[in-house]
Design an enzyme around this catalytic site. Structure first.
Site: not given
Ligand code: UD1
Length: 417
Positions: A22-23, A117, A397, A305, A122
């Site tokens: 999925k990711n 969420c 999902r 995850d 996030r």
């Molecule tokens: C992706 C995965 C999700 C997984 C996560 C962490 C997808 C579609 N989803 O989510 O399944 O749980 O990686 O491995 O690939 N953060 C910030 N600012 C930002 C972006 C992130 O503060 O602009 C923080 C987030 O709140 C979180 C951390 O960084 O605490 C990691 O998040 P991130 O790696 O971005 O997760 P996703 O990419 O949303």
């Protein structure tokens, strides 16, 4: 609303095929926005998030066709509407992945802010900061990110923290920027590597995928290609844990053991015998697992995850396991639900102390997010009696045909409407 009814206590056995990730699928579908030519993706998982992404892209004017093997062809020749509305972004945060490609190819985008969420704040500040560094003008108005740029310009981008979709968004944007971009503190997740491979096949010039420094030499246009989506390491890990908690013996085909070192390591520590070949992983568990300590962190460390599923294992393991969640600040909602099945879990901030009990007892539980739901299914498979998992739309999902795959492994599980 659908629910899953599980009669636990049956050791899983047999073989099952792992689906596409999925990711990886979600960012790859967004990569289609970067070219006028068709992008053909195979090994696409049949999941609600994939359907949501297809409707988002279709609304923008992307032409989508699905072949008889469930391959998806996406063609973004003419885009009508570079916008991701709130109703779609709200249900799937990964919709933010359209932002970078839209901006790079069309010079403008209007994308709803994802908002909070269930598993924490996030934010998307790193995505926005990076795009601004590439020269985009970004405003936030009435809950929407309004981004504009003539042509993005290569720059050095240093992420404050490791973000997976942030890295993917910036990598896609930088592909069409003028000049060279360097992304430091980039995510090293295998899904980033899969996306980079596809982008390079489309004509991009990305180096360093799989390390924390990506160098991207911008090109003026990208072409279509065909790409097979990598296998889902989290789905694989979830079935391995399910086999381990039931004292079973399973073989997973179409898997990629090379992406699962930390998970395999923890399962071996818990007492499982694991054999990994090129695209097959087998697990055999005799007796009760031993509890393990886990700390989640960006790849190649233990994935957040898989944290909830490992907690279900610790719940029935011999001994006490300490689980530390370092990625998301509110990702222990499953602990309370596991407690309804008789688990002994004490959470304090980002740490959970799990004292293993010999037996869980079936009960009604509620899924709160995707991986939390998976942990409840895993626990239900290990529990005595019947477990009813409510709100399984979360599971749909991210897990393709979960009850069929588990039934194939001998689980007594069915969907009730
Ligand atoms: C992706 C995965 C999700 C997984 C996560 C962490 C997808 C579609 N989803 O989510 O399944 O749980 O990686 O491995 O690939 N953060 C910030 N600012 C930002 C972006 C992130 O503060 O602009 C923080 C987030 O709140 C979180 C951390 O960084 O605490 C990691 O998040 P991130 O790696 O971005 O997760 P996703 O990419 O949303």
């Amino acid at each position: 609303m659908d629910r899953l009814l599980i009669r636990g206590g049956v050791p899983l056995g047999g073989e099952v095929r792992v689906s596409g990730a999925k990711n990886a699928a979600l960012p790859l579908m967004c990569a289609a926005l970067l070219t006028r030519q068709p992008l053909r993706l195979s090994n696409v998982p049949h999941l609600r998030d994939v359907t949501t992404m297809l409707s988002l892209l279709t609304r923008m004017g992307v032409e989508v066709s699905v072949d008889d093997k469930l391959g998806v062809e996406l063609c973004a020749e003419d885009l009508v509407n570079p916008e991701a509305p709130y109703d779609l972004v709200r249900t799937m945060r990964a919709s933010i992945l359209v932002l970078g490609p839209l901006l790079a190819r069309y010079g403008r985008a209007r994308v709803s802010l994802p908002g909070g969420c269930a598993i924490g704040q996030r934010p998307v500040d790193q995505h926005l900061k990076g795009l601004q560094a590439l020269g985009a003008k970004i405003d936030v108005e009435q809950g929407y990110i309004i981004a504009e740029a003539r042509r993005l310009k290569g720059a050095r981008l240093v992420a404050d923290l490791v973000t997976v979709t942030g890295t993917e968004n910036l990598m896609m944007a930088a592909c069409l920027a003028e000049g060279t971009s360097v992304i430091e503190n980039a995510a090293r997740e295998p899904e980033v590597v899969d996306l980079a491979a596809c982008l390079n096949a489309m004509g991009a010039r990305i180096k360093g995928a799989g390390t924390d420094v990506l160098t991207i030499e911008g090109v003026t246009e990208l072409a279509g290609t065909a790409h097979r989506i990598m296998s889902d390491r989290i789905e694989t890990g979830t079935y391995l844990v399910a086999a381990a908690v039931t004292g079973g013996s399973v073989t997973l085909r179409g898997a990629d053991p090379g992406t699962l070192d930390s998970v395999i390591g923890k399962l071996r520590e818990a007492g499982a015998t694991i054999t990994a070949k090129e695209d097959t992983i087998s697990l055999e568990m005799r007796g009760r697992p031993a509890s393990v300590n886990v700390r989640t962190a960006p790849y190649p460390a233990f994935p957040t995850d898989m944290q909830a599923q490992l907690m279900a294992l610790d719940a029935i393991a011999e001994g006490t396991g300490v689980i530390t969640e370092s990625i998301f600040e509110n990702r222990f909602m499953h602990a309370l639900e596991l407690a309804r099945l008789g688990a002994d879990i004490e959470t304090n901030g980002n740490t959970a102390v799990v004292r293993g009990v010999r037996r869980l007892q079936g009960a009604s539980v509620m899924a709160t997010d995707l991986r939390a739901s998976a942990s409840l299914v895993v626990a239900g498979l290990a529990a005595e009696g019947e477990t009813l998992v409510d709100r399984i739309y979360h599971l749909d999902r991210g897990y393709e045909a979960i009850e069929e795959k588990l039934s194939k492994l001998g689980a007594r599980i069915r969907r009730v409407h």
